[in-house]
Design a protein around this motif. Structure first.
Motif, short mmCIF file in Angstrom:
data_model
loop_
_atom_site.label_atom_id
_atom_site.label_comp_id
_atom_site.label_asym_id
_atom_site.label_seq_id
_atom_site.Cartn_x
_atom_site.Cartn_y
_atom_site.Cartn_z
N ARG A 31 19.00 -9.73 -22.45
CA ARG A 31 19.47 -8.72 -21.92
C ARG A 31 18.88 -8.52 -20.38
NH1 ARG A 31 16.41 -4.53 -24.98
NH2 ARG A 31 15.06 -6.21 -24.90
N ILE A 32 19.78 -8.19 -19.37
CA ILE A 32 19.22 -8.29 -17.94
C ILE A 32 18.82 -6.85 -17.64
CG2 ILE A 32 19.87 -8.90 -15.74
CD1 ILE A 32 19.84 -11.21 -17.84
N ALA A 33 17.86 -6.75 -17.02
CA ALA A 33 17.70 -5.42 -16.37
C ALA A 33 17.74 -5.33 -14.62
CB ALA A 33 16.15 -4.64 -16.88
N PHE A 34 18.05 -4.31 -14.15
CA PHE A 34 18.17 -4.67 -12.56
C PHE A 34 17.55 -3.20 -11.85
CE2 PHE A 34 20.56 -3.20 -8.59
CZ PHE A 34 20.27 -4.42 -7.89
N ALA A 45 13.87 -4.72 -20.93
CA ALA A 45 15.02 -5.79 -20.99
C ALA A 45 14.19 -7.14 -21.26
CB ALA A 45 15.96 -5.92 -20.16
N ASP A 46 14.94 -8.37 -21.21
CA ASP A 46 14.46 -9.72 -21.35
C ASP A 46 14.22 -10.32 -19.88
OD1 ASP A 46 14.55 -9.70 -24.34
OD2 ASP A 46 16.59 -9.47 -23.89
N CYS A 47 14.63 -9.94 -18.95
CA CYS A 47 14.82 -10.37 -17.64
C CYS A 47 15.20 -9.40 -16.68
CB CYS A 47 15.85 -11.35 -17.34
SG CYS A 47 16.30 -12.14 -15.91
N LEU A 52 26.34 -6.49 -13.53
CA LEU A 52 26.62 -5.56 -14.43
C LEU A 52 25.49 -5.67 -15.65
CD1 LEU A 52 30.39 -5.82 -15.22
CD2 LEU A 52 28.95 -3.60 -14.46
N PRO A 53 24.34 -5.25 -15.22
CA PRO A 53 23.15 -5.39 -16.09
C PRO A 53 23.33 -4.48 -17.36
CG PRO A 53 22.47 -3.75 -14.32
CD PRO A 53 23.95 -4.29 -13.99
N GLU A 54 22.50 -5.15 -18.40
CA GLU A 54 22.47 -4.34 -19.52
C GLU A 54 21.60 -2.92 -19.43
OE1 GLU A 54 24.27 -7.77 -20.76
OE2 GLU A 54 22.23 -7.58 -19.50
N VAL A 55 20.66 -3.06 -18.36
CA VAL A 55 19.67 -1.95 -18.17
C VAL A 55 19.70 -1.73 -16.80
CG1 VAL A 55 17.71 -0.85 -18.83
CG2 VAL A 55 18.45 -2.50 -20.40
N LEU A 56 19.94 -0.36 -16.29
CA LEU A 56 19.90 -0.24 -14.87
C LEU A 56 18.87 0.78 -14.69
CD1 LEU A 56 20.99 -0.07 -11.93
CD2 LEU A 56 22.44 1.74 -12.68
N VAL A 57 17.60 0.44 -13.99
CA VAL A 57 16.46 1.06 -13.79
C VAL A 57 16.42 1.78 -12.48
CG1 VAL A 57 14.10 0.97 -13.94
CG2 VAL A 57 15.38 -0.51 -15.42
N LYS A 58 16.03 2.83 -12.46
CA LYS A 58 15.62 3.66 -11.32
C LYS A 58 14.66 4.67 -11.47
CE LYS A 58 16.90 4.13 -6.89
NZ LYS A 58 17.04 2.77 -5.98
N ALA A 95 27.33 4.98 -13.50
CA ALA A 95 28.66 4.94 -13.99
C ALA A 95 29.20 3.67 -14.69
CB ALA A 95 29.61 5.73 -13.21
N GLU A 96 29.15 2.77 -13.62
CA GLU A 96 29.69 1.28 -13.80
C GLU A 96 29.05 0.59 -14.96
OE1 GLU A 96 30.92 2.55 -9.74
OE2 GLU A 96 29.21 2.69 -11.11
N VAL A 97 27.64 0.58 -15.03
CA VAL A 97 27.08 0.19 -15.97
C VAL A 97 27.25 0.73 -17.35
CG1 VAL A 97 24.39 -0.13 -16.95
CG2 VAL A 97 25.00 -0.65 -14.59
N LYS A 98 27.34 2.00 -17.48
CA LYS A 98 27.47 2.63 -18.73
C LYS A 98 28.79 2.27 -19.25
CE LYS A 98 25.79 6.94 -19.14
NZ LYS A 98 25.50 8.41 -18.95
N ASP A 99 29.94 2.35 -18.13
CA ASP A 99 31.36 1.97 -18.64
C ASP A 99 31.25 0.56 -19.41
OD1 ASP A 99 32.15 4.49 -17.95
OD2 ASP A 99 32.99 3.84 -16.04
N ALA A 100 30.49 -0.31 -18.67
CA ALA A 100 30.26 -1.64 -19.24
C ALA A 100 29.53 -1.72 -20.61
CB ALA A 100 29.85 -2.54 -18.43
#
Length: 422
Positions: free
Chosen positions: A288-291, A314-316, A372-378, A391-396
């Motif tokens: 999984r990718i985090a951004f 995530a893993d990255c 399109l990360p699996e996890v969007l961090v803020k 919204a885009e990350v959750k839709d994916a």
């Protein structure tokens, strides 16, 4: 006076763990240990989740009974004047998911603990437990003890870091299935050989919760020789440990202590297109990718803590970094203080950061929709509906994680302090 560097003896207790039957499991462990009669000062190792097994629907409920299991470990340790180690559920005092924790009890009580680093998602362990943030050496009167819990055995870097820090005995507490017995045996010997360390591994046997466990607990020398091995029945195996053997092995060569810095951190800074190709390979097997993103103009403790938390989701971790022109759009003509190349290089030097990619726009929306990360961090100071790309990350099918800052720091505040003090 220098403290001993190794337990005089070690024993591994192996038995079928009855699911959620705490009294039965405690009684079974005590009977086996009493019958074996370990030598004073020995380390006696129990399997993973030895008092309860993995009963996910009742994880929290059974975690309430961990003090009862710890009392039993302390009782056994005091009766035989030994150390008793084994994995149990440890409830999180902050209300989060519990830990799978290896406790070590001595004749005078618990002397140390470490939590499982890697959770076995194939068995859904990550849905009910959280991983530990560190795997420290456990300090005992017989020197430092290294420890792994089951799935951790597949990650050689954990054992290597413990051995580099001074471990001469690696204790492995496990519930390893019969279907992967050959992996169990091969990985235990590999950890011993590559680290030149004694390995003691206690496994469950028989059927637990519908799963047949492998048994085959083992004690292995620092040269990889199997010193003792169990079969599939309930038993205790044990042997004395020679204190000079580890040092003798390591005087010739010591791979765990040979640690050149072989990866230039500047290679983490990537353009988007080659980064996307690399992320596709990383994702191929389910990683999984985090951004996250930011200016990171003057890197401070708040940034570092935030990025460490982001990496744990995530893993990255990919960090989107505003270019100088993008920073000026956000912060005004006096910013940034540091050039984009310098900011990227400092970020890349952080161990928790896997990739840095720059973006020139005011927001990272183009980066986010491309990755399109699996996890969007803020940061938690943003409401979820205010987070660009949420919204885009959750839709994916991804999720959004909001992380509070642990340190009262800000780049703007630091700049103002520098200006007023000069």
């Amino acid at each position: 006076m220098t403290a001993p560097s190794l337990f005089p003896a070690v024993a591994c207790v192996q038995f079928p763990i009855a699911l959620a039957a705490v009294e039965r499991n405690i009684a079974q462990a005590e009977q086996l240990i009493d019958r074996y009669g370990p030598a004073p000062g020995a380390l006696v190792l129990l399997p993973e989740m030895w008092a309860t097994g993995f009963d996910y629907p009742r994880t929290a409920q059974l975690g309430q009974r961990t003090p009862e299991a710890l009392e039993a470990m302390e009782r056994m340790a005091a009766r035989h004047q030994v150390y008793v180690a084994g994995s149990l559920t440890e409830l999180d005092t902050n209300g989060g998911r519990p830990y799978n924790t290896l406790f070590v009890a001595g004749p005078r009580g618990v002397v140390g603990k470490l939590s499982k680093q890697h959770l076995f998602a194939f068995w859904q362990e990550d849905r009910f437990y959280q991983g530990g943030e560190a795997a420290p050496l456990l300090r005992t009167a017989h020197g430092p003890l290294a420890g792994l819990i089951c799935y951790d055995l597949r990650f050689p870097d954990v054992a290597r870091s413990q051995v580099f820090a001074g471990g001469q005995l690696l204790a492995v507490s496990a519930e390893w299935p019969l279907s992967r017995l050959d992996h169990w045996q091969a990985l235990l010997r590999a950890r011993a050989i590559e680290n030149q360390v004694y390995v003691a591994a206690a496994n469950g046997c028989g059927c637990t919760g519908g799963m047949e466990m492998a048994g085959h607990s083992m004690i292995i020398g620092p040269d990889g020789a199997v010193l003792k091995a169990a079969a599939t029945e309930a038993t205790v195996i044990g042997c004395a440990l020679a204190p000079g053997t580890v040092d003798e092995q390591r005087r010739r060569f010591f791979p765990a202590g040979d640690r050149p810095w072989v990866r230039p951190d500047r290679d983490k800074i990537r353009a988007l297109e080659p980064l996307l190709a690399e992320l596709a390979l990383i994702r191929r097997h389910g990683s999984r990718i985090a951004f996250t993103n930011g200016c990171f103009d003057i890197l401070h403790a708040g940034h570092v803590s935030y990025l460490e938390h982001a990496r744990r989701t995530a893993d990255c971790l990919v960090v989107g970094l505003n270019t100088d022109s993008s920073v000026r759009m956000l912060k005004g003509p006096g910013r940034p203080m540091n050039h984009e190349a310098d900011r990227a290089r400092v970020l890349a030097a952080l161990g928790c950061v896997d990739f840095v990619v720059l973006f020139a726009e005011e927001t990272p929306i183009d980066l986010i929709t491309a990755i399109l990360p699996e996890v969007l961090v803020k940061g938690a100071d943003y409401a979820e509906d205010q987070i660009v790309g949420a919204a885009e990350v959750k839709d994916a099918g991804g999720r959004v994680v909001r992380i509070p800052f642990e340190h009262n720091r800000s780049t703007t505040g630091l700049i103002e302090k520098i200006r007023t003090s000069s």
